[in-house]
Enzyme design. Structure first.
Site, PDB file in Angstrom:
ATOM      1  CB  SER A 211      -1.095  -0.210   0.615  1.00  0.00           C
ATOM      2  OG  SER A 211      -2.005   1.206   1.169  1.00  0.00           O
ATOM      3  CG  ASN A 212      -0.575   4.458  -1.299  1.00  0.00           C
ATOM      4  OD1 ASN A 212      -0.956   5.363  -0.629  1.00  0.00           O
ATOM      5  ND2 ASN A 212      -1.178   4.000  -2.351  1.00  0.00           N
ATOM      6  CG  ASP A 213       3.847   6.577   4.283  1.00  0.00           C
ATOM      7  OD1 ASP A 213       2.915   5.767   4.314  1.00  0.00           O
ATOM      8  OD2 ASP A 213       4.751   6.859   3.662  1.00  0.00           O
ATOM      9  CB  SER A 214      -2.669   7.867   0.570  1.00  0.00           C
ATOM     10  OG  SER A 214      -4.399   8.736   0.992  1.00  0.00           O
ATOM     11  CB  ALA A 278      -2.938   7.234  -2.854  1.00  0.00           C
TER      12      ALA A 278
END
Length: 406
Positions: A211-214, A278
């Site tokens: 995943s990502n930091d959103s 994101a």
């Protein structure tokens, strides 16, 4: 949203009256000016001095307690306020308001109010369900009053039922929503808006993912701002832990493919699409249905084969007809250049770009500053402010041909 808004808090005699000090405090923290009017029964649960101390205004408890010959107190308050908030609203005050009875400080002041009125019923479930109470509520709604639905939960009587006063947080949010709807241009009235939010989750196995930091906060702010301007909003989110804003429908997904499927469902019947999510560029090609175990004696390395995820924004750009497509670009360098390129490549109408290398804004921050680039040649910077205020400004740039930058 409530900065310098004048709110008259009308407290009547329910057990939930003891929470009104906290409600007044939270409204003041939002920037509102609060003045309180209390019924005689309400004073049995919370003393006027508590509210006077919190609001820095005297509390009106007696219609005939006049100190200034130049003004009539209850009329003065009615003229002063922008919002009349009746909380908790007992069956008694609801009946009085619905039938034009004004026999005390609360009911007499409310009789003179012609601005926004928000009623928060709180009472025993049997009293709430009583046909007379329900008829009175319906009558108030026909007069244009906003009546908030009570919660279900444990009541003072020792059993659960409908009639519990909503949380202070929910009441404040309702007041903000109603005030903005009544005092903002309804540019999006009758329009359907779909907003995506959060970082997509691409599963490796049942316990691991890419995943990502959103945080999803910007998408939620864009959805909330659209609702303030009158839109019918659907929020497609990966963030189940964030509170869904008032009057917004939330649909939950995890992966990029799931998000695309939901967008395909709504797209043809949508006027505006806001791609604030994101979306992960890659997904695991052969995800495991079982937890991947570390092999004893191995070098502890693991190779993952990745497949490219669908480019949702570009796909929508190809398929759009009359829809307005608003994309987001999270960059770490060359913000203007990369965002302008994305606008062209994706065939979007607007790109909202922010520099996520700045730790004070963007991912996992309550604030943002963005660059708004439009296919019509618009190029505007929005300075750092809360994500909700950024969102309100973004929508104003998009919707109001007479907007000014500030």
């Amino acid at each position: 949203m409530l900065n310098q808004v004048n709110i008259g808090l009308f407290i009547t005699g329910g057990i939930a009256s003891y929470k009104m000090g906290e409600l007044a405090r939270q409204l003041i923290k939002k920037g509102a000016n609060v003045r309180v009017v209390m019924s005689e029964s309400a004073q049995k649960f919370i003393p006027p001095l508590t509210l006077q101390t919190l609001t820095k205004h005297s509390v009106l408890t007696d219609t005939f307690d006049e100190h200034d010959p130049a003004s009539i107190q209850h009329i003065n308050i009615a003229d002063w306020l922008d919002v009349a908030l009746v909380a908790p609203a007992t069956a008694n005050i609801i009946g009085k308001m619905a039938n034009g009875i004004s026999d005390d400080a609360v009911s007499s002041t409310l009789m003179a109010v012609n601005n926004l009125r928000v009623i928060v019923p709180a009472m025993n479930t049997k009293m709430f369900d009583n046909p007379a109470t329900q008829a009175n509520i319906s009558r108030l709604e026909s007069f244009g009053y906003v009546v908030m639905e009570p919660d279900e939960g444990f009541l003072a009587e020792g059993y659960s039922g409908k009639g519990r006063m909503p949380s202070v947080e929910d009441i404040v949010e309702m007041v903000e929503y109603q005030y903005m709807r009544h005092n903002s241009p309804q540019w999006l009235e009758g329009q359907k808006v779909v907003v995506t939010a959060g970082g997509t989750v691409e599963r490796i196995d049942p316990v691991r993912y890419i995943s990502n930091d959103s945080s999803g906060q910007m998408g939620y702010a864009m959805a909330r701002a659209a609702s303030f301007y009158g839109a019918d909003v659907t929020l497609i989110s990966t963030k189940r832990d964030l509170k869904v804003p008032h009057n917004i429908t939330a649909v939950y997904v995890d992966s990029a493919v799931e998000m695309q499927q939901k967008l395909n469902k709504y797209f043809s019947d949508t006027n505006y699409v806001v791609m604030a999510a994101a979306v992960s560029d890659y997904r695991v090609l052969n995800r495991s249905d079982q937890k991947i175990k570390k092999e004893a004696g191995s070098d502890n390395s693991l190779q993952l084969d990745l497949a490219v995820n669908p480019d949702i924004l570009a796909t929508l750009g190809k398929e759009k007809k009359n829809q307005v497509l608003i994309g987001f670009a999270a960059e770490t360098e060359n913000l203007s250049e990369y965002a302008s390129g994305k606008l062209r490549k994706k065939n979007a109408n607007w790109i909202i770009a922010n520099d996520v290398s700045n730790k004070g804004i963007g991912f996992n921050s309550t604030h943002n500053e963005v660059l708004v680039i439009g296919a019509d040649g618009t190029y505007e910077e929005i300075s750092m402010r809360s994500k909700l205020n950024v969102s309100l400004k973004i929508w104003r740039i998009i919707l109001d041909p007479n907007h000014t930058t500030n």
